[in-house]
Design an enzyme around this catalytic site. Structure first.
Site, PDB file in Angstrom:
ATOM      1  N   ARG A 123      24.922  51.620  42.660  1.00  0.00           N
ATOM      2  CA  ARG A 123      26.134  52.474  42.731  1.00  0.00           C
ATOM      3  C   ARG A 123      26.992  52.225  43.966  1.00  0.00           C
ATOM      4  NH1 ARG A 123      22.412  56.211  40.672  1.00  0.00           N
ATOM      5  NH2 ARG A 123      22.735  56.502  38.440  1.00  0.00           N
ATOM      6  N   LYS A 144      40.979  45.875  44.682  1.00  0.00           N
ATOM      7  CA  LYS A 144      40.793  45.649  43.243  1.00  0.00           C
ATOM      8  C   LYS A 144      39.686  44.617  43.070  1.00  0.00           C
ATOM      9  CE  LYS A 144      45.294  46.321  41.071  1.00  0.00           C
ATOM     10  NZ  LYS A 144      46.296  45.589  40.274  1.00  0.00           N
ATOM     11  N   GLU A 186      52.399  33.674  45.972  1.00  0.00           N
ATOM     12  CA  GLU A 186      52.208  35.120  46.231  1.00  0.00           C
ATOM     13  C   GLU A 186      52.877  35.513  47.553  1.00  0.00           C
ATOM     14  OE1 GLU A 186      51.021  37.178  44.010  1.00  0.00           O
ATOM     15  OE2 GLU A 186      49.394  36.224  42.868  1.00  0.00           O
ATOM     16  N   LYS A 227      51.556  44.032  51.550  1.00  0.00           N
ATOM     17  CA  LYS A 227      50.558  44.538  50.599  1.00  0.00           C
ATOM     18  C   LYS A 227      49.938  45.829  51.126  1.00  0.00           C
ATOM     19  CE  LYS A 227      47.159  43.800  47.327  1.00  0.00           C
ATOM     20  NZ  LYS A 227      46.506  42.912  46.389  1.00  0.00           N
ATOM     21  N   GLU A 237      47.472  52.185  41.758  1.00  0.00           N
ATOM     22  CA  GLU A 237      48.532  51.622  40.915  1.00  0.00           C
ATOM     23  C   GLU A 237      49.136  52.618  39.938  1.00  0.00           C
ATOM     24  OE1 GLU A 237      47.935  47.510  39.929  1.00  0.00           O
ATOM     25  OE2 GLU A 237      49.264  47.700  38.201  1.00  0.00           O
ATOM     26  N   ARG A 241      52.566  50.436  43.586  1.00  0.00           N
ATOM     27  CA  ARG A 241      51.687  49.252  43.597  1.00  0.00           C
ATOM     28  C   ARG A 241      52.083  48.285  42.484  1.00  0.00           C
ATOM     29  NH1 ARG A 241      45.306  48.812  45.205  1.00  0.00           N
ATOM     30  NH2 ARG A 241      45.174  46.571  44.921  1.00  0.00           N
ATOM     31  N   ASN A 245      53.335  43.317  41.047  1.00  0.00           N
ATOM     32  CA  ASN A 245      53.257  42.508  39.821  1.00  0.00           C
ATOM     33  C   ASN A 245      54.553  41.749  39.542  1.00  0.00           C
ATOM     34  OD1 ASN A 245      50.631  43.369  39.246  1.00  0.00           O
ATOM     35  ND2 ASN A 245      51.426  45.263  38.359  1.00  0.00           N
ATOM     36  N   HIS A 248      54.541  38.622  37.418  1.00  0.00           N
ATOM     37  CA  HIS A 248      53.234  38.522  36.768  1.00  0.00           C
ATOM     38  C   HIS A 248      53.274  38.757  35.259  1.00  0.00           C
ATOM     39  CE1 HIS A 248      51.775  38.289  40.812  1.00  0.00           C
ATOM     40  NE2 HIS A 248      50.503  38.261  40.440  1.00  0.00           N
ATOM     41  N   HIS A 252      51.554  35.814  33.781  1.00  0.00           N
ATOM     42  CA  HIS A 252      50.259  35.946  33.101  1.00  0.00           C
ATOM     43  C   HIS A 252      50.308  35.331  31.702  1.00  0.00           C
ATOM     44  CE1 HIS A 252      48.442  39.401  35.694  1.00  0.00           C
ATOM     45  NE2 HIS A 252      47.978  38.224  36.059  1.00  0.00           N
ATOM     46  N   HIS A 265      46.818  30.442  39.121  1.00  0.00           N
ATOM     47  CA  HIS A 265      47.447  31.757  38.993  1.00  0.00           C
ATOM     48  C   HIS A 265      48.828  31.760  39.666  1.00  0.00           C
ATOM     49  CE1 HIS A 265      47.827  36.098  38.944  1.00  0.00           C
ATOM     50  NE2 HIS A 265      48.020  36.092  40.257  1.00  0.00           N
TER      51      HIS A 265
HETATM   52  N1  LIG Z   1      41.946  41.601  43.448  1.00  0.00           N
HETATM   53  C1  LIG Z   1      43.240  41.390  43.535  1.00  0.00           C
HETATM   54  O1  LIG Z   1      44.023  42.243  43.962  1.00  0.00           O
HETATM   55  C2  LIG Z   1      43.769  40.044  43.138  1.00  0.00           C
HETATM   56  C3  LIG Z   1      45.090  39.698  43.432  1.00  0.00           C
HETATM   57  C4  LIG Z   1      45.526  38.414  43.114  1.00  0.00           C
HETATM   58  C5  LIG Z   1      44.663  37.525  42.509  1.00  0.00           C
HETATM   59  N2  LIG Z   1      43.388  37.899  42.236  1.00  0.00           N
HETATM   60  C6  LIG Z   1      42.441  36.963  41.626  1.00  0.00           C
HETATM   61  O2  LIG Z   1      42.230  35.891  42.527  1.00  0.00           O
HETATM   62  C7  LIG Z   1      41.809  34.757  41.779  1.00  0.00           C
HETATM   63  C8  LIG Z   1      42.506  33.529  42.291  1.00  0.00           C
HETATM   64  O3  LIG Z   1      42.144  33.348  43.629  1.00  0.00           O
HETATM   65  P1  LIG Z   1      42.353  31.951  44.368  1.00  0.00           P
HETATM   66  O4  LIG Z   1      43.686  31.436  44.073  1.00  0.00           O
HETATM   67  O5  LIG Z   1      41.941  32.160  45.764  1.00  0.00           O
HETATM   68  O6  LIG Z   1      41.413  30.987  43.564  1.00  0.00           O
HETATM   69  P2  LIG Z   1      39.859  30.661  43.504  1.00  0.00           P
HETATM   70  O7  LIG Z   1      39.019  31.663  44.189  1.00  0.00           O
HETATM   71  O8  LIG Z   1      39.594  30.388  42.074  1.00  0.00           O
HETATM   72  O9  LIG Z   1      39.789  29.303  44.332  1.00  0.00           O
HETATM   73  C9  LIG Z   1      40.524  28.193  43.892  1.00  0.00           C
HETATM   74  C10 LIG Z   1      39.778  26.894  44.102  1.00  0.00           C
HETATM   75  O10 LIG Z   1      39.792  26.578  45.481  1.00  0.00           O
HETATM   76  C11 LIG Z   1      38.477  26.289  45.949  1.00  0.00           C
HETATM   77  N3  LIG Z   1      38.473  26.714  47.346  1.00  0.00           N
HETATM   78  C12 LIG Z   1      38.451  27.978  47.846  1.00  0.00           C
HETATM   79  N4  LIG Z   1      38.578  27.960  49.168  1.00  0.00           N
HETATM   80  C13 LIG Z   1      38.671  26.652  49.531  1.00  0.00           C
HETATM   81  C14 LIG Z   1      38.853  25.990  50.785  1.00  0.00           C
HETATM   82  N5  LIG Z   1      38.977  26.682  51.908  1.00  0.00           N
HETATM   83  N6  LIG Z   1      38.909  24.642  50.774  1.00  0.00           N
HETATM   84  C15 LIG Z   1      38.831  23.945  49.610  1.00  0.00           C
HETATM   85  N7  LIG Z   1      38.676  24.509  48.414  1.00  0.00           N
HETATM   86  C16 LIG Z   1      38.613  25.857  48.373  1.00  0.00           C
HETATM   87  C17 LIG Z   1      37.565  27.034  45.015  1.00  0.00           C
HETATM   88  O11 LIG Z   1      36.314  26.407  44.896  1.00  0.00           O
HETATM   89  C18 LIG Z   1      38.324  26.956  43.689  1.00  0.00           C
HETATM   90  O12 LIG Z   1      38.022  25.760  43.036  1.00  0.00           O
HETATM   91  C19 LIG Z   1      42.112  35.052  40.328  1.00  0.00           C
HETATM   92  O13 LIG Z   1      40.901  35.308  39.664  1.00  0.00           O
HETATM   93  C20 LIG Z   1      42.949  36.321  40.378  1.00  0.00           C
HETATM   94  O14 LIG Z   1      42.768  37.147  39.261  1.00  0.00           O
HETATM   95  C21 LIG Z   1      42.931  39.129  42.540  1.00  0.00           C
HETATM   96 ZN   LIG Z   2      48.860  37.509  41.531  1.00  0.00          ZN
END
Ligand SMILES: NC(=O)c1ccc[n+]([C@@H]2O[C@H](COP(=O)([O-])OP(=O)(O)OC[C@H]3O[C@@H](n4cnc5c(N)ncnc54)[C@H](O)[C@@H]3O)[C@@H](O)[C@H]2O)c1
Ligand SMILES: [Zn+2]
Length: 368
Positions: A123, A144, A186, A227, A237, A241, A245, A248, A252, A265
């Site tokens: 939990r 999130k 972003e 943010k 949200e 918030r 988006n 997006h 998306h 993304h």
């Molecule tokens: N929680 C939220 O508020 C929120 C907001 C925006 C996006 N997201 C989520 O975030 C995710 C995307 O995140 P992301 O763009 O960081 O992608 P990711 O975590 O998928 O990483 C992208 C790639 O980069 C590699 N990588 C990571 N750090 C590295 C580094 N320092 N050097 C070399 N390679 C590296 C990883 O292995 C992966 O292959 C999505 O799933 C999206 O839904 C969440």
């Molecule tokens: Zn985003």
């Protein structure tokens, strides 16, 4: 090291940002870490090879016992029910309890799944976000968490704030170009909803290679501040918030119809930002010319708009209607009254079709 505080109703925590900061930031939590019965680092497998030692060594030195390490599949594939279960199994196998602490070391995907694991293990146990991508300046802040369902991205998750975010930007030096583009989209989004001059500055670069480490630091801090202000005003949200988006809704749809993993993304969001600005010029008061200026800027920075040409607008619209932010099939878009002034508006299918058509014309001009 810079510190940005996040004050939500449920939790106050800090985001620490800087280069080579694990050794400075971790001791702030010395007592809490020493009280933990187990400390676990969940790390993206690619990041493990590049940066794990940077976090592991100072952490181990503080707690004076061994840290458990569990590697997750790289990137988006880790946001699965299988990885979620594997993380829980690992926590149980090493004997974790409610007194244990988890770390997420990786990009947004790693942060999302580990946050969800932390929010559900017995939990809820405390966790630290240690982002390693530019995009994660966004995802690591705000609480999130999520994993994907075969029927949709981020369909299973929770709101769960970390103890702190420790953002060592030294890790960004190994990011592939694609991931820089993704993350900077972003940052541009944060600029568009907050500050016209900042947008001008960002899109005037010919390439992100021109950006110095000091500039990156200042942009990431600025993005986190935008943010933070929004999350503080609306943690769950219900209102402002939604502004995060911007880009997006259409983005998306591009991401889903291209296939997750085939386009990042942020690259999808970049495309969505141009559509959002086109719609803002049509149905809001945004001055004409802004969408074209953004499109030209993004093209010269290296963003590809080719994915737009591969999809029928009706397919994209069907994805938009399925988006979990759409209610009763209406198309809710975040638009701009002017740069820096977002609003939410219902947009007709016909207006989306017109914006899509206009973007197609521009793309064909550029790619002819
Ligand atoms: N929680 C939220 O508020 C929120 C907001 C925006 C996006 N997201 C989520 O975030 C995710 C995307 O995140 P992301 O763009 O960081 O992608 P990711 O975590 O998928 O990483 C992208 C790639 O980069 C590699 N990588 C990571 N750090 C590295 C580094 N320092 N050097 C070399 N390679 C590296 C990883 O292995 C992966 O292959 C999505 O799933 C999206 O839904 C969440
Ligand atoms: Zn985003």
């Amino acid at each position: 090291m810079q510190t940005i505080s996040i004050d939500t109703k449920n939790k106050h925590y800090n985001v620490y940002v800087g280069s080579g900061i694990y050794e400075t930031a971790l001791p702030i939590f010395e007592k809490q870490l020493q009280r933990a019965d187990h400390v676990v680092i969940f790390v993206d497998e690619v990041v493990a090879k590049l940066h794990l030692e940077k976090l592991l060594m100072p952490l181990q030195a503080i707690i004076n016992k061994s840290v458990h390490v569990f590697e997750l599949p790289a990137g988006e594939t880790s946001k699965s029910i299988e990885t979620f279960m594997a993380c829980h199994s690992f926590l149980l196998e090493v004997g974790c309890t409610r007194k244990s602490i988890a770390f997420a070391l990786g990009g947004g995907a790693c942060g999302d799944v580990v946050g969800f694991v932390a929010s559900t293990f017995m939990r809820g146990i405390p966790f630290f976000q240690c982002p390693t991508t530019i995009l994660a300046h966004d995802s690591a802040v705000g609480g999130k968490t999520a994993i994907n369902h075969p029927q949709g991205k981020n369909m299973i998750g929770s709101f769960y704030q970390p103890e702190a975010v420790i953002y060592d930007i030294l890790t960004l030096s190994t990011l592939p170009k694609q991931e820089i583009l993704s993350g900077m989209a972003e940052v541009i989004k944060h600029a568009l909803i907050s500050d016209e001059h900042w947008v001008e500055e960002l899109v005037s670069f010919q390439s992100f290679d021109e950006i110095s480490a000091a500039q990156y630091l200042s942009y990431l801090v600025k993005g986190i501040e935008v943010k933070a202000a929004i999350v503080e005003a609306d943690e769950f949200e219900l209102s402002v918030r939604k502004y995060l988006n911007l880009g997006h809704t259409y983005g998306h749809a591009i991401e889903a119809s291209t296939g997750y993993g085939r386009i990042t993304h942020g690259e999808s969001v970049a495309i969505g930002l141009v559509i959002a600005l086109l719609l803002s010029e049509k149905v809001q008061s945004l001055e004409k010319g802004n969408a074209r200026k953004l499109f030209d800027g993004l093209c010269s920075l290296g963003y590809s708009f080719a994915p737009v040409l591969k999809h029928e607008v009706d397919t994209l619209i069907s994805y938009m209607k399925r988006d979990k932010k759409a209610s009763f099939g209406d198309l809710h878009f975040v638009l701009l009254e002017q740069i820096g002034q977002p609003c939410v508006q219902i947009v007709t299918v016909d207006d989306v079709k017109l914006a899509h058509k206009q973007l197609n014309i521009w793309i064909r001009e550029v790619y002819k």
